[in-house]
Design an enzyme around this catalytic site. Structure first.
Site, PDB file in Angstrom:
ATOM      1  N   GLU A 106      38.942  41.054  35.834  1.00 46.36           N
ATOM      2  CA  GLU A 106      37.808  40.356  36.474  1.00 46.36           C
ATOM      3  C   GLU A 106      37.038  41.309  37.378  1.00 46.36           C
ATOM      4  OE1 GLU A 106      35.829  38.097  36.585  1.00 46.36           O
ATOM      5  OE2 GLU A 106      36.649  36.089  36.402  1.00 46.36           O
ATOM      6  N   ASP A 110      36.789  34.908  43.576  1.00 49.92           N
ATOM      7  CA  ASP A 110      36.138  34.267  44.716  1.00 49.92           C
ATOM      8  C   ASP A 110      36.935  33.004  45.054  1.00 49.92           C
ATOM      9  OD1 ASP A 110      34.039  33.680  46.547  1.00 49.92           O
ATOM     10  OD2 ASP A 110      32.986  32.501  45.057  1.00 49.92           O
TER      11      ASP A 110
HETATM   12  P1  5GP Z   1      35.613  32.156  40.990  1.00 50.18           P
HETATM   13  O1  5GP Z   1      35.050  31.347  42.125  1.00 50.18           O
HETATM   14  O2  5GP Z   1      35.926  31.308  39.808  1.00 50.18           O
HETATM   15  O3  5GP Z   1      36.783  33.002  41.435  1.00 50.18           O
HETATM   16  O4  5GP Z   1      34.467  33.169  40.563  1.00 50.18           O
HETATM   17  C1  5GP Z   1      33.582  32.808  39.559  1.00 50.18           C
HETATM   18  C2  5GP Z   1      32.563  33.848  39.272  1.00 50.18           C
HETATM   19  O5  5GP Z   1      31.555  33.751  40.257  1.00 50.18           O
HETATM   20  C3  5GP Z   1      32.964  35.328  39.311  1.00 50.18           C
HETATM   21  O6  5GP Z   1      33.557  35.794  38.147  1.00 50.18           O
HETATM   22  C4  5GP Z   1      31.606  35.963  39.496  1.00 50.18           C
HETATM   23  O7  5GP Z   1      30.955  36.074  38.252  1.00 50.18           O
HETATM   24  C5  5GP Z   1      30.906  34.955  40.391  1.00 50.18           C
HETATM   25  N1  5GP Z   1      30.936  35.412  41.787  1.00 50.18           N
HETATM   26  C6  5GP Z   1      31.783  35.050  42.777  1.00 50.18           C
HETATM   27  N2  5GP Z   1      31.492  35.686  43.934  1.00 50.18           N
HETATM   28  C7  5GP Z   1      30.427  36.479  43.649  1.00 50.18           C
HETATM   29  C8  5GP Z   1      29.641  37.411  44.431  1.00 50.18           C
HETATM   30  O8  5GP Z   1      29.859  37.665  45.629  1.00 50.18           O
HETATM   31  N3  5GP Z   1      28.625  38.035  43.775  1.00 50.18           N
HETATM   32  C9  5GP Z   1      28.323  37.803  42.460  1.00 50.18           C
HETATM   33  N4  5GP Z   1      27.313  38.476  41.947  1.00 50.18           N
HETATM   34  N5  5GP Z   1      29.035  36.943  41.698  1.00 50.18           N
HETATM   35  C10 5GP Z   1      30.073  36.298  42.297  1.00 50.18           C
HETATM   36 MG    MG Z   2      33.691  37.491  36.674  1.00 52.47          MG
END
Ligand code: 5GP
Ligand code: MG
Length: 183
Positions: A106, A110
């Site tokens: 990954e 987040d």
């Molecule tokens: P999750 O919340 O499921 O861990 O993250 C989901 C997706 O949100 C990540 O794979 C990424 O594509 C996007 N994402 C989360 N935080 C960020 C960030 O700070 N910047 C960007 N550009 N995408 C993010």
């Molecule tokens: Mg991602």
């Protein structure tokens, strides 16, 4: 001191350099070495999660000095999903992973939701092992309880771009990671 090139603009927002190319390269090498020590003569299958992890995955596997295979999936996970943990696989896994060592790659973890659901999907296919590698991790945002085996950098709960990550489509090609400037 912040130089001119440490500050960038994408769409309407300003971003500041957080990790430059040399810091990222060094950390990616270290992660690849730790992975190699664990997997020795096995042949892991790296599964990059598109779009964000395309650069990290390609750098990580080139720094991995051992036999391996590489593939990609494209996932979409939603809030309020049922407990069976389904995710929409916009581009799904074609490989038979039964009995194989898997490394999910990954760009960023987040809330942790995407990998949480993908882990369940992978585990149901009976691989010999599943590990998780992420370049960036926001510990304060994490809402799930699972082990992340390889973390490049822990970062604050702020929005970042670059090195594969975008802001509304822009910034993926940047060779550093940049953080949104609070306005
Ligand atoms: P999750 O919340 O499921 O861990 O993250 C989901 C997706 O949100 C990540 O794979 C990424 O594509 C996007 N994402 C989360 N935080 C960020 C960030 O700070 N910047 C960007 N550009 N995408 C993010
Ligand atoms: Mg991602």
């Amino acid at each position: 001191m912040i130089s001119k090139t440490d500050s960038i603009e994408l769409h309407d927002r300003k971003f500041q350099l957080l990790f430059d190319k040399s810091q990222i390269d060094k950390r990616v090498q270290e992660l690849a070495e730790s992975i190699k020590i664990k997997f020795k003569d096995q042949r892991p299958l790296f599964i990059g999660v598109l779009n964000g992890s395309f650069i990290f995955t390609s750098d990580l596997v080139r720094a991995y000095h051992g036999e391996c295979e590489v593939t990609f999936v494209k996932l979409n996970s939603y809030e309020g999903m049922d407990s069976t943990g389904r995710i929409e696989e916009q581009l799904s896994l074609k490989e038979n992973i039964k009995g194989r060592p898997i490394i999910i790659v990954e760009d960023i973890i987040d809330s942790g939701r995407t990998v949480h659901h993908f882990l369940k999907s992978i585990q149901s296919k009976n691989p010999s092992s599943v590990s998780v590698a992420t370049l960036l991790y926001k510990p304060k945002a994490m809402q799930f309880d699972y082990n992340i085996d390889y973390i490049g950098f822990e970062i604050p709960n702020q929005f970042v771009v670059g090195y594969g990550l975008d802001y509304d489509g822009l910034g993926r090609q940047l060779d550093g990671v940049y953080v949104l400037e609070e306005s």
